[in-house]
Design a protein around this motif. Structure first.
Motif, short mmCIF file in Angstrom:
data_model
loop_
_atom_site.label_atom_id
_atom_site.label_comp_id
_atom_site.label_asym_id
_atom_site.label_seq_id
_atom_site.Cartn_x
_atom_site.Cartn_y
_atom_site.Cartn_z
N MET A 77 31.66 52.21 32.44
CA MET A 77 31.16 50.94 32.98
C MET A 77 31.54 49.75 32.10
SD MET A 77 27.38 51.97 34.40
CE MET A 77 26.86 53.10 33.11
N VAL A 78 31.83 48.64 32.75
CA VAL A 78 32.02 47.36 32.07
C VAL A 78 31.14 46.34 32.76
CG1 VAL A 78 33.63 45.53 31.47
CG2 VAL A 78 34.38 47.89 31.38
N ALA A 79 30.44 45.52 31.97
CA ALA A 79 29.56 44.50 32.52
C ALA A 79 29.92 43.13 31.95
CB ALA A 79 28.10 44.81 32.21
N SER A 80 29.90 42.12 32.80
CA SER A 80 30.10 40.72 32.41
C SER A 80 29.14 39.89 33.24
CB SER A 80 31.56 40.30 32.64
OG SER A 80 31.91 40.50 33.99
N HIS A 81 29.25 38.56 33.16
CA HIS A 81 28.35 37.75 33.99
C HIS A 81 29.10 36.61 34.67
CE1 HIS A 81 27.70 34.38 31.05
NE2 HIS A 81 27.77 35.32 30.13
N SER A 82 28.56 36.19 35.81
CA SER A 82 29.22 35.23 36.69
C SER A 82 28.77 33.79 36.47
CB SER A 82 28.98 35.60 38.16
OG SER A 82 27.58 35.57 38.46
N ASP A 83 27.66 33.58 35.77
CA ASP A 83 27.09 32.24 35.65
C ASP A 83 27.48 31.58 34.34
OD1 ASP A 83 25.48 34.18 34.31
OD2 ASP A 83 23.82 32.77 34.23
N SER A 84 27.37 30.25 34.31
CA SER A 84 27.63 29.44 33.13
C SER A 84 26.60 28.32 33.09
CB SER A 84 29.04 28.83 33.19
OG SER A 84 30.03 29.83 33.27
N PRO A 85 26.31 27.78 31.91
CA PRO A 85 25.37 26.66 31.84
C PRO A 85 25.86 25.46 32.65
CG PRO A 85 25.74 27.59 29.66
CD PRO A 85 26.76 28.20 30.57
N THR A 86 24.94 24.84 33.36
CA THR A 86 25.30 23.70 34.20
C THR A 86 24.04 22.94 34.56
OG1 THR A 86 26.43 23.04 36.24
CG2 THR A 86 25.23 25.12 36.31
N PHE A 87 24.12 22.10 35.57
CA PHE A 87 22.97 21.37 36.07
C PHE A 87 22.78 21.71 37.54
CE2 PHE A 87 24.37 19.01 32.42
CZ PHE A 87 23.19 18.67 31.78
N LYS A 88 21.55 22.11 37.88
CA LYS A 88 21.23 22.44 39.27
C LYS A 88 20.64 21.22 39.96
CE LYS A 88 19.09 26.08 42.07
NZ LYS A 88 18.43 25.27 43.11
N ILE A 89 21.05 20.99 41.19
CA ILE A 89 20.54 19.86 41.95
C ILE A 89 19.22 20.25 42.60
CG2 ILE A 89 21.00 18.30 43.89
CD1 ILE A 89 23.99 18.70 43.26
N LYS A 90 18.20 19.43 42.33
CA LYS A 90 16.86 19.71 42.86
C LYS A 90 16.78 19.37 44.35
CE LYS A 90 14.47 18.38 38.55
NZ LYS A 90 13.46 17.45 37.98
N ASP A 91 15.73 19.91 44.99
CA ASP A 91 15.40 19.42 46.33
C ASP A 91 15.01 17.94 46.23
OD1 ASP A 91 15.88 21.89 47.35
OD2 ASP A 91 13.79 22.40 47.79
N ASN A 92 15.05 17.24 47.37
CA ASN A 92 14.80 15.79 47.34
C ASN A 92 15.67 15.16 46.26
OD1 ASN A 92 12.69 16.07 49.32
ND2 ASN A 92 11.36 16.80 47.67
N PHE A 93 16.98 15.31 46.46
CA PHE A 93 17.97 15.19 45.40
C PHE A 93 18.34 13.76 45.02
CE2 PHE A 93 20.17 15.00 49.31
CZ PHE A 93 19.93 16.20 50.00
N GLU A 94 18.04 12.77 45.84
CA GLU A 94 18.51 11.41 45.57
C GLU A 94 17.44 10.55 44.90
OE1 GLU A 94 21.74 11.09 49.24
OE2 GLU A 94 19.90 9.91 49.31
N ILE A 95 17.87 9.79 43.88
CA ILE A 95 17.00 8.83 43.19
C ILE A 95 17.65 7.46 43.29
CG2 ILE A 95 15.98 8.16 40.98
CD1 ILE A 95 16.11 11.07 40.12
N GLU A 96 16.89 6.46 43.74
CA GLU A 96 17.41 5.11 43.80
C GLU A 96 17.07 4.37 42.50
OE1 GLU A 96 17.49 1.32 46.86
OE2 GLU A 96 15.56 2.27 46.38
#
Length: 438
Positions: A77-96
């Motif tokens: 078996m070999v294991a790795s991962h698919s994710d990387s640090p980033t920023f997730k967009i929240k619900d109600n995503f827009e701020i004026e």
């Protein structure tokens, strides 16, 4: 050969702007090589000599290649991962802002170097769930253009900017999206138009920022590669390439790429979940093997937990251990930790070194400075459900968790070659601490 495989890696990363897209790229490669897709919700009919894969959450995947002669089989078996640090967009995503600007409301995913996200073109990728009649359907999204940017504060307004900054994620790290139109932006319109659906049909989403900078090959001898997401798509790609090219008649080869490593793996699709043990158990049952056969197989099984390692930094060599230092382009890294944040021990390291020598590729030993604790990775998490011999390995890189990381040109090839050697082998534990490799 070094440049060719590194170009293939960078092309893979360019198509993998989210964990979902990375898994789609992996699926495409498996499909090209004759693998059959299985569903967790359906029965599995398995045949010796055939190749299969299954996904969970569209962000984790486990593939397996069943050998023809399984009298004394084990799992490679070999294991790795698919994710990387980033920023997730929240619900109600827009701020004026000031009735003039529209920002996107985001939160950190994982532990990133925040400063590397400023003043560069970014965009958005991930998935949305839409309603089609009485069905909920997932669609992947990649807004393939320069869409947002996180602007720095000018030095004139922050004279301490070069004296060390502590960033507030809710204030400093929000991306600028556009100008306000009566208090509203059109982000959902952009997303829906990208995938050609009505915005009213979008029920929910998992959308993330990604760096739009192109990968590069550079250095006086073109010895370095730089790109987003080298941690851990460099390992995911090299182990995948080795997996589809390798085969063992006496073993079951297993390729794992898990999501959510950067946030602790404690999800239904992470390494801490039952995903791996569920798949291995179903494979065993699908081949009409007994529970006793399964336990015997685990006793001889071996996993390479593949996640990148910290190269010695040219400006700060003092950050590395005095003797166990690793450098780019000098081979695959074996990672050690006395407190078992890495799973490597004398037995598993000896096994892996044997594969390196058989493949004629260099290897290096890595430990953190004793006064500088490091992070854990997949291996010690996965072993909570599947207790097998395991070694933590990776490739040396600079600026881990930057939005643009750097690694060695040669090391991509080194990892591919040793993992292929592993997938062409069979391990059998014969008792009294004796391991036979064939």
């Amino acid at each position: 050969m070094y440049k060719k495989i590194s170009k293939e890696l960078l092309n893979f990363i360019e198509k993998s702007h989210s964990c979902f897209h990375a898994i789609e790229e992996i699926k495409e490669e498996l499909n090209k090589n004759g693998f059959i897709e299985l569903l967790e919700s359906k029965s599995w009919n398995l045949i010796k000599g055939k190749k299969y894969y299954v996904t969970r959450n569209a962000s984790s995947i486990i593939a397996f290649d069943i050998g023809e002669n399984l009298d004394n089989y084990s799992f490679n078996m070999v294991a790795s991962h698919s994710d990387s640090p980033t920023f997730k967009i929240k619900d109600n995503f827009e701020i004026e802002v000031s009735s003039k600007y529209i920002q996107l409301n985001t939160e950190k995913y994982g532990g990133m170097l925040c400063s590397t996200w400023f003043d560069r073109p970014l965009s958005v990728a991930g998935r949305v769930v839409i309603k089609e009649n009485n069905k909920l359907v997932t669609k992947f999204v990649d807004v393939d253009r320069d869409l947002v940017l996180i602007p720095n504060v000018a030095i004139h307004m922050n004279r301490d900017a070069n004296s060390g900054m502590k960033y507030n994620e809710q204030i400093d790290m929000l991306p600028l999206y556009g100008t306000s139109d009566n208090g509203k932006g059109n982000f959902l319109d952009v997303v829906s138009e990208t995938i050609n659906v009505k915005k009213e049909d979008i029920v929910s989403s998992d959308l993330f920022l990604y760096n739009r900078m192109q990968p590069s090959i550079w250095g006086s001898k073109e010895e370095f590669i730089s790109s987003p997401k080298l941690d851990d798509l460099q390992c995911a790609f090299t182990s995948l390439k080795a997996f589809v090219e390798g085969h063992s008649k006496k073993s079951i080869n297993v390729y794992c790429c898990f999501d959510n490593e950067e946030v602790g793996s404690g999800t239904k699709q992470g390494a801490l979940s039952t995903f791996l043990v569920d798949v291995l158990s179903r494979v065993n049952e699908g081949l009409n093997k007994t529970k006793e056969d399964y336990y015997k197989a685990l006793a001889s099984s071996f996993m390479l937990s593949s996640d990148n390692a910290h190269a010695v930094h040219p400006n700060h060599p003092e950050k590395s251990d005095p003797t166990n230092r690793v450098y780019m382009n000098e081979g695959v890294v074996i990672k050690y930790n006395a407190n078992q944040k890495y799973t490597s021990d004398a037995v598993s390291a000896a096994l892996f070194k044997t594969y390196c020598k058989n493949a004629d590729i260099p290897f290096q030993a890595y430990t953190n400075r004793s006064d500088m604790p490091g992070g854990s990775t997949l291996g010690n998490i996965a072993t909570t459900h599947v207790s097998i011999k395991m070694v933590d390995i990776g490739l040396a890189q600079l600026a881990m968790h930057s939005s643009y990381e750097t690694a060695g040109m040669k090391d991509t090839y080194y990892m591919y070659k040793v993992v292929k050697e592993f997938f062409n082998s069979h391990i059998e534990e014969t008792g009294n601490g004796v391991l036979e490799i064939s």
